[in-house]
Design an enzyme around this catalytic site. Structure first.
Site, PDB file in Angstrom:
ATOM      1  N   PRO A 102       0.816  -1.195   0.091  1.00 29.35           N
ATOM      2  CA  PRO A 102      -0.154   0.043  -0.168  1.00 29.35           C
ATOM      3  C   PRO A 102       0.776   1.235  -0.135  1.00 29.35           C
ATOM      4  O   PRO A 102       2.230   1.250   0.248  1.00 29.35           O
ATOM      5  CB  PRO A 102      -0.763  -0.010   0.868  1.00 29.35           C
ATOM      6  CG  PRO A 102      -0.853  -1.128   1.491  1.00 29.35           C
ATOM      7  CD  PRO A 102       0.707  -2.557   0.927  1.00 29.35           C
ATOM      8  N   CYS A 103       0.528   2.342  -1.263  1.00 27.90           N
ATOM      9  CA  CYS A 103       0.957   3.542  -0.753  1.00 27.90           C
ATOM     10  C   CYS A 103       0.579   4.908  -0.339  1.00 27.90           C
ATOM     11  O   CYS A 103       1.192   6.073  -0.565  1.00 27.90           O
ATOM     12  CB  CYS A 103       1.458   3.678  -2.273  1.00 27.90           C
ATOM     13  SG  CYS A 103       0.243   3.919  -3.468  1.00 27.90           S
ATOM     14  N   GLN A 104      -1.104   4.539  -0.088  1.00 30.71           N
ATOM     15  CA  GLN A 104      -1.703   6.086  -0.618  1.00 30.71           C
ATOM     16  C   GLN A 104      -0.919   6.333   0.757  1.00 30.71           C
ATOM     17  O   GLN A 104      -0.975   8.199   0.695  1.00 30.71           O
ATOM     18  CB  GLN A 104      -3.421   5.573   0.450  1.00 30.71           C
ATOM     19  CG  GLN A 104      -3.585   4.660  -0.303  1.00 30.71           C
ATOM     20  CD  GLN A 104      -3.680   3.544   0.359  1.00 30.71           C
ATOM     21  OE1 GLN A 104      -2.083   2.627   0.214  1.00 30.71           O
ATOM     22  NE2 GLN A 104      -5.026   2.695   0.562  1.00 30.71           N
TER      23      GLN A 104
ATOM     24  N   ASN B 103       3.540  -1.248  -7.352  1.00 28.15           N
ATOM     25  CA  ASN B 103       2.537  -0.159  -6.781  1.00 28.15           C
ATOM     26  C   ASN B 103       2.704   1.014  -8.318  1.00 28.15           C
ATOM     27  O   ASN B 103       2.414   0.919  -9.214  1.00 28.15           O
ATOM     28  CB  ASN B 103       3.183   0.734  -6.580  1.00 28.15           C
ATOM     29  CG  ASN B 103       2.539   1.688  -4.838  1.00 28.15           C
ATOM     30  OD1 ASN B 103       1.552   1.851  -4.915  1.00 28.15           O
ATOM     31  ND2 ASN B 103       3.069   0.922  -3.966  1.00 28.15           N
TER      32      ASN B 103
END
Length: 327
Positions: free
Chosen positions: A82-84, A125
């Protein structure tokens, strides 16, 4: 002996299916790789249920921060972290920070690399990670992987260039502990053949009425079309625009792709969405439409992952790789 693979943030298993191979998609056979999954986990119950209904090995439901001690030795680590929540904390020198717990999960992947020391990792990603935080985040992410002991390279791969009917661009980061394997690796070559959307959607006579937009919704879109610049009807002679986890909420005033056929607007069915993502038709989504759309939209296209894994195994073979990390 096969290459042992650990899968983090596995979702419903798109990345894992591509890592294993041995499936059919649109009349083409993608041969099995010499791989086996030895650990898989995700925090989404419904994604794990889908996964466990399709694979012989079972994914573990849980927070990776609480499961790290259960991860066995392996050769290849894979995951779409996850990169949010990444942000740059203003320090000298700058370092990678995070806004909430989700952003910390990247470090869990790095910690596994430091502890287990697999020979290769594959991280996937969204394209936006390259420009996050005024383009400062991505170099720091690469630096964290390199400090874990890996030679790294990255590339934006467009799924439509690999026999998938979707214009989906994602960043793949590959890291090798061995310099010779790193030098031997190259990202997969693009295909000349482009698969149009029309090859994977169903005949309109077979579509349930619930997937069609109401006349009220259509008129509202037409009334506001110029102002809102929406109504993303797809050209079925080309690959589809990127599908997302929100397809169940797709509207004519959203950016999600929809179909306009025989003068009628409709959503995709879950099976059509799965085909657009390159899941084989025998991959089952044993859940509601809403949960299926979320799992499908969040997945890595299996065919794209298959191509990446194929080249990784070639690189390991070229350098006469000797398995030792999972011995």
């Amino acid at each position: 002996m096969s290459f042992k693979v650990t899968s983090l943030f596995s979702g419903c298993g798109g990345m894992d299916l591509g890592a294993l191979g041995g499936f059919e998609y649109q009349g083409k056979h993608f041969e099995a790789h010499n791989t086996e999954i030895v650990f898989s986990s995700d925090i989404d119950k419904y994604a794990v249920d889908i996964y466990n209904n399709n694979f012989n090995h079972k994914s573990i439901l849980g927070d990776i921060r609480e499961l790290k001690d259960e991860i066995p030795k392996h050769d290849i680590l894979i995951g779409g972290f996850p990169c949010q929540s990444f942000s740059i904390v203003a320090q000298n020198p700058p370092r990678l920070g995070y806004k909430n717990d989700t952003g910390k999960l990247f470090f869990e992947m790095v910690d596994v690399l430091k502890k287990i020391k697999p020979s290769v990792f594959i991280a996937e990603n969204v394209k936006g990670i390259l420009s996050a935080n005024k383009k400062q985040a991505f170099p720091l992410i690469i630096n964290a992987f390199e400090e874990a002991g890996y030679y790294c390279c990255s590339e934006i791969l467009n799924a439509s260039k690999y026999g998938i009917p979707q214009k989906r661009e994602r960043v793949f980061i590959i890291g090798f502990r061995d310099k010779n394997a790193f030098d031997s690796f190259c990202f997969p070559k693009e295909n000349e053949e482009v698969i149009p959307l029309k090859k994977v959607i169903f005949s309109e006579c077979s579509i349930d009425e619930k997937y069609y937009f109401s006349e009220k919704a259509v008129q509202g879109m037409l009334k506001n079309k110029e102002k809102m610049n929406k109504g993303r009807a797809q050209n079925i002679n080309e690959p589809c625009n990127t599908i997302t986890a929100h397809l169940s909420k797709a509207s004519l005033n959203s950016v999600d792709p929809v179909l306009f056929i025989n003068d009628k607007y409709r959503r995709f069915t879950p099976r059509e969405a799965a085909r657009i993502q390159s899941f084989p038709d025998d991959f089952e989504f044993n859940t509601s439409d809403t949960r299926a759309f979320k799992a499908i939209g969040n997945a890595v296209p299996p065919v794209l992952m298959w191509n990446v894994m194929n080249n990784i195994i070639k690189a390991l073979s070229d350098c006469k790789y000797i398995k030792n990390s999972a011995a």
